[in-house]
Structures are given as C-alpha cells and as structure tokens.
Scaffold this motif. Structure first.
Motif, short mmCIF file in Angstrom:
data_model
loop_
_atom_site.label_atom_id
_atom_site.label_comp_id
_atom_site.label_asym_id
_atom_site.label_seq_id
_atom_site.Cartn_x
_atom_site.Cartn_y
_atom_site.Cartn_z
N GLU A 274 26.42 60.60 -22.48
CA GLU A 274 26.27 61.44 -21.30
C GLU A 274 27.64 61.89 -20.82
OE1 GLU A 274 24.13 59.60 -18.17
OE2 GLU A 274 22.22 59.51 -19.27
N ALA A 275 27.68 63.08 -20.25
CA ALA A 275 28.92 63.58 -19.64
C ALA A 275 28.91 63.21 -18.17
CB ALA A 275 29.01 65.10 -19.81
N GLU A 276 29.91 62.44 -17.75
CA GLU A 276 30.01 61.99 -16.36
C GLU A 276 31.35 62.44 -15.79
OE1 GLU A 276 27.74 60.37 -14.72
OE2 GLU A 276 26.52 59.15 -16.08
N THR A 277 31.35 62.79 -14.50
CA THR A 277 32.63 63.08 -13.84
C THR A 277 33.31 61.75 -13.48
OG1 THR A 277 31.58 63.16 -11.65
CG2 THR A 277 31.70 65.22 -12.90
N VAL A 278 34.62 61.78 -13.45
CA VAL A 278 35.37 60.58 -13.11
C VAL A 278 34.99 60.11 -11.70
CG1 VAL A 278 37.66 59.60 -12.80
CG2 VAL A 278 37.25 61.24 -14.63
N GLN A 279 34.72 61.08 -10.81
CA GLN A 279 34.35 60.74 -9.44
C GLN A 279 33.06 59.92 -9.40
OE1 GLN A 279 35.81 61.12 -6.56
NE2 GLN A 279 34.08 60.42 -5.30
N SER A 280 32.08 60.28 -10.26
CA SER A 280 30.77 59.61 -10.22
C SER A 280 30.84 58.17 -10.71
CB SER A 280 29.76 60.40 -11.04
OG SER A 280 30.13 60.42 -12.41
N ILE A 281 31.84 57.85 -11.54
CA ILE A 281 31.92 56.49 -12.08
C ILE A 281 33.15 55.75 -11.57
CG2 ILE A 281 30.66 57.13 -14.17
CD1 ILE A 281 33.31 57.22 -15.67
N TYR A 282 33.87 56.35 -10.61
CA TYR A 282 35.12 55.75 -10.13
C TYR A 282 34.89 54.36 -9.54
CZ TYR A 282 39.58 55.28 -7.69
OH TYR A 282 40.81 54.83 -7.24
N ALA A 288 34.74 47.16 -12.30
CA ALA A 288 34.96 46.56 -13.61
C ALA A 288 36.38 46.00 -13.76
CB ALA A 288 34.68 47.57 -14.70
N GLY A 289 37.25 46.21 -12.75
CA GLY A 289 38.59 45.63 -12.79
C GLY A 289 39.69 46.59 -13.14
N PHE A 290 39.42 47.90 -13.22
CA PHE A 290 40.46 48.88 -13.54
C PHE A 290 41.10 49.39 -12.25
CE2 PHE A 290 37.29 49.26 -16.98
CZ PHE A 290 38.07 48.89 -18.05
N GLN A 296 43.49 57.01 -14.08
CA GLN A 296 44.16 58.29 -14.23
C GLN A 296 44.64 58.51 -15.66
OE1 GLN A 296 47.47 58.80 -11.62
NE2 GLN A 296 47.91 60.89 -12.28
N ALA A 297 45.12 57.48 -16.29
CA ALA A 297 45.55 57.60 -17.69
C ALA A 297 44.37 57.96 -18.59
CB ALA A 297 46.21 56.30 -18.13
N MET A 298 43.23 57.36 -18.31
CA MET A 298 42.03 57.68 -19.09
C MET A 298 41.63 59.14 -18.86
SD MET A 298 38.50 58.12 -18.56
CE MET A 298 38.22 57.27 -17.02
N ALA A 299 41.69 59.60 -17.60
CA ALA A 299 41.33 60.98 -17.29
C ALA A 299 42.27 61.96 -17.98
CB ALA A 299 41.34 61.19 -15.77
N LYS A 300 43.57 61.64 -18.04
CA LYS A 300 44.54 62.52 -18.71
C LYS A 300 44.20 62.69 -20.19
CE LYS A 300 48.66 61.83 -15.86
NZ LYS A 300 50.06 61.33 -15.84
#
Length: 798
Positions: A274-282, A288-290, A296-300
């Motif tokens: 599924e395609a999820e926005t970073v905001q929806s799973i932030y 989860a401990g991140f 931000q590194a993952m989003a980049k």
C-alpha cells in the motif's frame, strides 16, 4: 506504481528461536526484507517482473492500453516497435515498413479503439445477475437428530395433540406454524425453519460483515480481477472502533506471497503493498521506537519515487509548510508491505502435582534450558504454528523500517493449522482478458490501417485525356476543360463531345471523365477485418451477440434463438460464476470463524455483536465451544435475480386470478402485496414459503368445500328419494281412494239402476195390474150392461 527494488538472496531469519526473540522488531524487519527480496527475484507467486504485465493486462481489460506500442510499430523498421532501428530503411532482417510507408502513418490518430470496456461490463453484468446467500448447517449427529425430533414433534402436536386437546377442552400447544401435511413440513425444513439458534447466529454474523464491508460495492472489483487475472483476493480485519470483522479488497497486482497452490492450502508468508503518506504512519513509527531524524532519512530515500520529483528542491526537507505547519517530507508517499509470516513456536510445559495429588501441565513462558531442567520434573515440548504480522516500509537503500510487528491476536485455526487473514481464490486456465490481448492488437492494427486509408483517400476527381483535350465552342462561346469542370461542380451538368473514328469504327474516348475515388475496395476489406476480429474477441470471451447488446435482427433468426444465445453465454462463463460462489463461501467461512473467536475472547467485540444480532443469538454461540469449520457445512445458495423475482411475482398475480371451487382464489390481493414486499426486501425464501402455505390452505379449503358439497348432494339425494317415495305412497293412496270412490260410485249407480229398474218394474206391474183391473172392471161393466140389455146372465169371457 514504481517500486524500489531489492537484491535477491535475502534469507528469512532462523525460526528455531524462542518466542520472545521473534517478537523483537529486528526479527520482523528481516522477515519483511526476505519476503520482498523473494518478490523482486521472482520467487513469489506474483513477482516484481509481472507487475508491468499485470498493469498492462488491466489496461487492456479497460480498453485503455498504451498506444506507444503501435506508434513504434508504424514509425520504425521493427515489427515489435524496437526504437533501436531509428529511422533507417527496412531490410530483410527487420520485416518492417519502408520510410515512405511509415510516412503514410505519421498523420493519423493513434487513439485507442477497443470494445473491451463494453465487453468487460457485459461480463460484470452477467456475474452480478445473481448474488449468493450463506447457508450454515451443522454436520454434528446430535444436532441433526435434535432438529429431526423438533420437526416431527411439531407435526405431531399440530395434527394429533392439539386436535385431541381441542375436543377434550384442554389448552393447546402454541405452535409457530401448523404443517398440514408432510410436504409442507419438508418444505419448511428446506427453508431452514428448524435451524438451531447457533446456525442462525453464524449466518447473521456473516451477513452483518458482508453488509458493513459493502460487499455490493467491492464485488465489482473482485469480479474485474477475475476477468483480468482469474484471481480474487480479500483481507479480513477488525474495525478499529467496534471490533467487527470486516474485509477489504486486495489488488492482486500488489500482492506478495509465498504460496505453492499444488500442495499448500495456505501460504507461508503473504501480504500486500500500500502507498502511505509519512504523516499517516508517523505516530506508528514513533511508537515503534524511531526518532524524527530516522523517519526523515527514510522519507529522503523516497524522493525518486514521488510523482513531482522536479518540484522538490533539496532544501524542502529543512522547512515546514506554512499552511499545515508540518515538514514537507511528511506528505511524501512511501510503499508499505503489510504482511503476515507463519512461524513455528515451541512451547514448553512442565508437569506439576497439586495438593490433591492430581497432575497437570503448566506452560513455561520462559522455556528452561536443558542444563537447568529439574531432573525430578517432566517436561514436554510442543510445536505450534502461529502467524506474526507487521508493516514493512520498502527501501532499496537500507532505509527500510518495520512497525506494528506483533503476534497475530485471536488466530483462526482449521484443525491444527492456523489460517491467515487473507482469502485468495484462483481460477484455472487463462483469463478472458489475457486470452484476447493478441486479438486486441490485431484489431488496433486494422483500425490504424483503415484510418490511414481514409487519410490517403482522394476526393472525387476527373480523368483528363490530354490527347483529346481541346477547347469546346458552345453557342459561339469557347470553353476549356476547366470551365466544363466548374460547370459540372456548380449544377451537375457534364458536357462531353465524342467523335467517331471512321477508320477504326470506334468512338473516341471522352476527354473529361468523372472518377469516384474514395476508399474503394480496400476500405471494405479493412471494415470486414475489423468486424471479424471483434467477433473473434466476443467468441473467446464467451459473449454471444444477444448478451453484447447487439443482437442480430435479421428475419433469418428463429424464435428462441436469442434465448439460446443467453444460455450459451451462461455456459461459457460458468467458471467465473462458480468461482465467485466459491470465493464468497470461503470468505464467509473465514468471517464466521474469526468473529466467533473474537466474541469468545474479547468482551468489547461480544458486546458490539450482542447489540446488532441480539444477546440470545450470541449466547447460542457459547454452545459450540471447540466446534471447528469441518463440523459445519457452510455453502452459498443462489439468490434469484430481478428477472426471477419478477417471475415469482407474476406467478403470485396469476394465482390471485385462479378461482377455486369454493368461489375464492389461491392468493388474495393482500397476499400478493405481501409477496411483493417480501421480494423487495430480498426475502425470497419467505415469499416462496408464504405462497406455498397460502396455496396449500386454499387447496385444503377447496377440498373441504368439495366434501361439503358432496355431503350436501348426498343429503339432497336422500331427501329427494324420501320425498319421491312419499309421493309414490301418496299417489298410491290417492289412486286407491279414487278406485274405492269409483267402486262406491259404481255400486251406487248399480244400486240406483236396480232401484230404478225395480221401480220401473213395479211401476210396470202396477200399470199392468191397473190395466188388468180396469180391463176386468170394464169387462164386469160390459157384462153387466149386456146382462142388463139381454136380461140373461152371461157366462164365459166376453
């Protein structure tokens, strides 16, 4: 959808580790990474390399396939559109067209012409013609015998106990309905009248889930996938608010699973992307401990996969949106693999003896190492399969993440095998869309050729014989050939001057001759080819002309041929219809099983279901603790479509016009209205049951009336016989009286006659005596007179 790629060869983690190790996020991360690696390397049921082909097949099925394929074919020398040939001339090895031929295809429209949207809608309409209703029946012998006793007990009370109680003046049993005969009893059994409460409760559980999950809306997507891929997929989940079991549509093109359909009923790992926005799973990533830097590194790492790459400057990661006041990278979309992984857990039990001396096994949540085991205790190791689930953020640059990794709660079991939340169903053979892809290309090629022929077609023109061309003098005015052409175009008058050649004996050809031009025979050939290909496409998809909404109206079609076309189409598409029934049955089984387990172990979910289907029904589920799906026969019954409902209503209206011998009808107008309302509500079984009951009662009333009329006829005949006999007796008495009167009258007449005769005789005797006396007196007087005269006594007769 452009997914990041991951190198193959990533292995799943060692499974023979304690459960506490498996619950760690690192274990889930390695599972998700290994599953996606198999997907990218072609080791999954659907692989990364199939993604483009599946999307292309879906486009073909929608009639929107990419036209670049055809542009490449007609714009270079390669027969398959290989751009490497550029604009070079075709040679023997390319089998393409020459540059001059390709120029003729440069100005035509390459818009797609495809009948697939219409034909797919026809198949969707065929599949939507009938829906299916879940029917749950217990296979337990005790339950079967219990239902039989209930059925025959009802029949005995209705036909024997209550009539006897009525005669004796005793209270009668209250019955839900009164079966008049065994036929009505069996009909009630077939309609599920004697089902147990828990069977009805299970059906209501499934119905509520299908209704709340919008089965009618998702059904089209399931059937479209069956047409395109011969595959259907759904996933069960619990509503985050109510806890109700629902299902959602899963796109097969986004499925990732390790499944061997030949010998595995369940996959060992399965998920979907599924395609999820970073905001929806932030917030989930934070849980989860991140930290924010890691997110931000993952989003980049997902910058290359955004749709608006060119509009994202590098400094966008260092600022916040002025409107939403959140980081710009929070709106990035990332691809998340939501998956389930089947693992083997080893449970350790140790035997303990209580104060009463009874032994039992207690589970060691932390298994005891071999070296630390007590030699006086008995240990037992049990292996069980369990599903673990999590969400894996895909990354090809080492920025992958895992969140919501946990052991799946309230797992379903079929025997000793756990079942995943995914419900998949594959149809054997090639799908309709894939079977006609080659013909759709042929059709598009023929259409493009026709467009090129139309583009190259010349308008109406003139053939000019230069050898005979000369000015023509008419009425003293001289006209050249162009003047004559202008006159012809203006008013349709064509002026010609033919000459006769005496030497050859032939007429000289006209210097100016009109030509039709246009498409000519080539246009008809391409039109015929297009029609032929479309017929082949419909034939391969099992759609006759009648179903394609384009029936042949020619007089040669016999009566009933169109109906035969419909029947043939239904036969051709039977696998699609049957597979939908099987899919809904499988989906209903999972829903029932999962809901039953949730109700048993989750008080909040139990409370919700008690509110929607009733506490009585939920309480009935407590009686089937430990009952597996193997002990339930869960099937799907075909529900009548609108046409069949109309036929049922038409039958009810006909029954309302059928008179019975008692002067009534089989169905009253109010009964017809009730049947109509039941059909509108979808209660077809109840409508048929009501019609059958009404007809049975009407026939019984008719029979009772016929018996009453027969008794009345017999009584009338008996009374008529009595009256006849009495009339005969009265007639005989009257006859006898008349005879007696006649005899009396005759006797009186005879007596009167005798009296009259006697009187007449006496009167005659009297007259005779009187005459004799008178005669004697006269004789005496005469004798006296004579004696006086004679003076002598006269003796003898005078």
């Amino acid at each position: 959808m452009i997914l990041p790629q991951l190198a193959g060869g990533v292995l799943f983690p060692e499974d023979n580790v304690p459960e506490i190790e498996k619950l760690k996020p690192d274990f889930g991360l390695r599972c998700g990474r290994a599953l996606y690696s198999r997907y990218c390397s072609g080791g999954a049921y659907f692989s990364f390399n199939q993604l483009s082909e599946m999307q292309e097949t879906r486009n073909y099925g929608s009639g929107i396939q990419n036209n670049e394929k055809y542009k490449n074919w007609f714009s270079n020398g390669s027969p398959i559109g290989n751009k490497s040939t550029g604009g070079a001339e075709a040679v023997q090895t390319t089998r393409g067209m020459t540059k001059a031929q390709r120029k003729a295809m440069a100005n035509i429209s390459y818009d797609i012409f495809s009948p697939m949207k219409k034909l797919t809608n026809v198949l969707l309409s065929i599949l939507a013609d009938n829906d299916y209703k879940l029917d749950c029946v217990s296979l337990d012998k005790n339950i079967i015998n219990k239902k039989k006793r209930k059925k025959y007990d009802l029949y005995a009370k209705a036909n024997y106990t209550n009539p006897l109680a009525r005669q004796l003046g005793l209270p009668e049993f209250k019955l839900p309905f009164v079966p008049k005969d065994e036929t009505m009893l069996e009909m009630a059994d077939r309609l599920g009248f004697f089902k147990t409460k828990y069977e009805v409760a299970l059906e209501k559980l499934a119905e509520s889930s299908f209704r709340s999950s919008n089965w009618a809306g998702q059904r089209m997507e399931f059937n479209r996938d069956a047409i395109d891929f011969h595959f259907r997929a759904a996933k069960l989940y619990n509503d985050p608010v109510t806890g109700q079991v629902k299902f959602q549509y899963i796109d097969p093109a986004r499925m990732v699973m390790l499944w061997n359909e030949d010998n595995q009923e369940e996959p060992v790992a399965i998920g979907h992307i599924e395609a999820e926005t970073v905001q929806s799973i932030y917030s989930k990533l934070i849980d989860a401990g991140f930290n924010e830097a890691q997110i931000q590194a993952m989003a980049k790492s997902y910058v290359p996969y955004q749709t608006n790459i060119s509009t994202i400057p590098q400094w966008a990661f260092e600022r916040k949106d002025s409107t939403t006041n959140r980081w710009v990278w929070m709106d990035f979309k990332v691809y998340v693999l939501k998956f389930e992984y089947l693992s083997t857990d080893y449970k350790q039990y140790v035997e303990r003896v209580n104060k009463q001396g009874y032994g039992n096994y207690i589970r060691n949540n932390k298994p005891v190492d071999e070296k630390k085991k007590n030699p006086n205790d008995t240990y037992d190791e049990v292996s069980c399969n369990y599903w673990y689930e999590g969400s894996y953020i895909i990354s090809g640059t080492g920025q992958d993440r895992i969140y919501e990794w946990k052991k799946k709660p309230n797992q379903m079991q079929k025997g000793l095998s756990p079942m995943s939340s995914y419900v998949i169903h594959r149809i054997n053979g090639q799908s309709p869309t894939r079977s006609v892809k080659g013909l759709l290309d042929d059709l598009m090629f023929a259409v493009l050729k026709l467009r090129a022929a139309v583009w190259a077609a010349a308008p109406k023109g003139y053939r000019i014989d230069v050898g005979e061309a000369a000015n023509i003098k008419i009425g003293g005015v001289e006209y050249d050939l162009f003047d004559l052409m202008h006159i012809h175009r203006q008013n349709g008058i064509q002026i010609v001057a033919t000459k006769f050649n005496a030497a050859t004996g032939k007429y000289v050809s006209q210097p100016l001759t009109e030509m039709d031009n246009g498409l000519g025979p080539q246009g008809q050939e391409w039109l015929a080819q297009i029609a032929n290909i479309q017929m082949m496409i419909k034939d391969l998809m099992g759609i006759p002309d009648a179903m394609a909404a384009s029936p042949d109206q020619s007089a040669e079609r016999l009566v009933g041929v169109m109906e035969a076309d419909y029947v043939a189409g239904n036969h051709a598409n039977w696998p699609l219809r049957e597979s939908e029934r099987q899919f809904k049955q499988k989906l209903g089984e999972r829903i029932i099983h999962q809901a039953r387990i949730d109700i048993e172990y989750d008080p909040k979910i139990r409370e919700f279901y008690e509110a929607i289907i009733g506490e009585t029904m939920i309480s009935a589920l407590d009686d089937i603790e430990g009952l597996s799906l193997d002990q339930l026969a869960i099937t799907c019954k075909v529900l009548p479509n609108e046409k069949e409902k109309s036929a049922i209503l038409q039958r009810a209206m006909q029954m309302s016009q059928m008179p019975t011998k008692d002067g009534a009808v089989l169905l009253s107008p109010s009964s017809v209205e009730r049947v109509s309302q039941l059909l509108k509500n979808g209660d077809v079984d109840e409508a048929l049951w009501f019609m059958a009951t009404e007809e049975t009662e009407a026939r019984q009333r008719e029979q009772e009336y016929a018996q009453m009329m027969l008794q009345q006829t017999i009584q009338g005949q008996q009374q008529s016989a009595i009256v006849t006999e009495e009339a005969k007796r009265q007639t005989m008495m009257q006859k006898m009286q008349m005879e007696i009167a006649a005899h009396r009258e005759k006797a009186n007449l005879d007596l009167m006659k005798e009296q009259q005769l006697a009187k007449m005789k006496s009167d005659a005797d009297y007259q005779v005596q009187l005459l004799k006396g008178q005669q004697a007196l006269e004789e005496i007087n005469l004798e006296a007179t004579l004696e006086a005269e004679l003076g002598n006594e006269i003796t003898g007769r005078v």
